[in-house]
Design an enzyme around this catalytic site. Structure first.
Site, PDB file in Angstrom:
ATOM      1  CB  CYS A 190       1.671   5.622   0.073  1.00 14.86           C
ATOM      2  SG  CYS A 190       0.591   6.169  -1.280  1.00 14.86           S
ATOM      3  CB  CYS A 192       1.621   9.602  -3.163  1.00  9.93           C
ATOM      4  SG  CYS A 192      -0.122   9.582  -2.651  1.00  9.93           S
ATOM      5  CD  GLU A 236       0.909  12.330  -0.364  1.00  5.58           C
ATOM      6  OE1 GLU A 236       1.756  11.709   0.288  1.00  5.58           O
ATOM      7  OE2 GLU A 236      -0.322  12.147  -0.246  1.00  5.58           O
ATOM      8  CG  HIS A 244      -3.407   8.907  -0.684  1.00  4.40           C
ATOM      9  ND1 HIS A 244      -2.308   8.103  -0.429  1.00  4.40           N
ATOM     10  CD2 HIS A 244      -4.494   8.134  -0.440  1.00  4.40           C
ATOM     11  CE1 HIS A 244      -2.718   6.904  -0.059  1.00  4.40           C
ATOM     12  NE2 HIS A 244      -4.042   6.905  -0.063  1.00  4.40           N
TER      13      HIS A 244
END
Length: 144
Positions: free
Chosen positions: A83, A86, A55, A53
């Site tokens: 999410c 993260c 992040e 992801h």
């Protein structure tokens, strides 16, 4: 001194880069002392890695830059609410500040566990939210 909009625009450019290669358009930058020290965009398809992801990639890049596991005195700008995975990584990194563009009513950490971030992390939401949301809507419209 640069503004939150300035850094969120960098994250939006990264999100557009993700969309250009067929990834869900999320971009993230870590800023320390008014300098970008880590950045990332979603690469789960490209890397065949569900943890890739924006992040997570930005956190790793910033940690490598600082040669440290903690990101105290740093801010993460991200175009979409993180999410749970993260948010957990942000907790462990002890990030000082989180600036979010669009909220994620389906998979955002605040829907599942609003207290997941480190207690010292300051959170700001809605920075360039419309632009972030529009990019996501355009991407998913093309996918259908």
């Amino acid at each position: 001194m640069f503004s939150d909009d300035y850094f969120m625009n960098i994250a939006l450019q990264l999100a557009q880069e993700a969309a250009n290669v067929g990834e869900i358009p999320v971009g993230a930058v870590v800023v320390c002392q008014n300098r970008v020290i880590g950045k990332g965009f979603n690469q789960t398809e490209r890397l065949h890695d569900v943890t890739a992801h924006a992040e997570m990639l930005a956190i790793s890049a910033a940690s490598n830059h600082l040669n440290a596991k903690y990101l105290t005195n740093c801010t993460l700008y991200v175009t979409l609410e993180p999410c749970v995975m993260c948010a957990g990584a942000l907790f462990w990194s002890q990030i000082s500040r989180l600036v979010i563009g669009a909220s994620d009513d389906k998979r955002g950490y605040s829907r599942v566990q609003p207290l997941l971030l480190h207690p010292k992390t300051r959170i700001e939401t809605g920075v360039l939210a419309e632009e972030s949301q529009l990019l996501l809507e355009q991407f998913f419209r093309k996918m259908r």
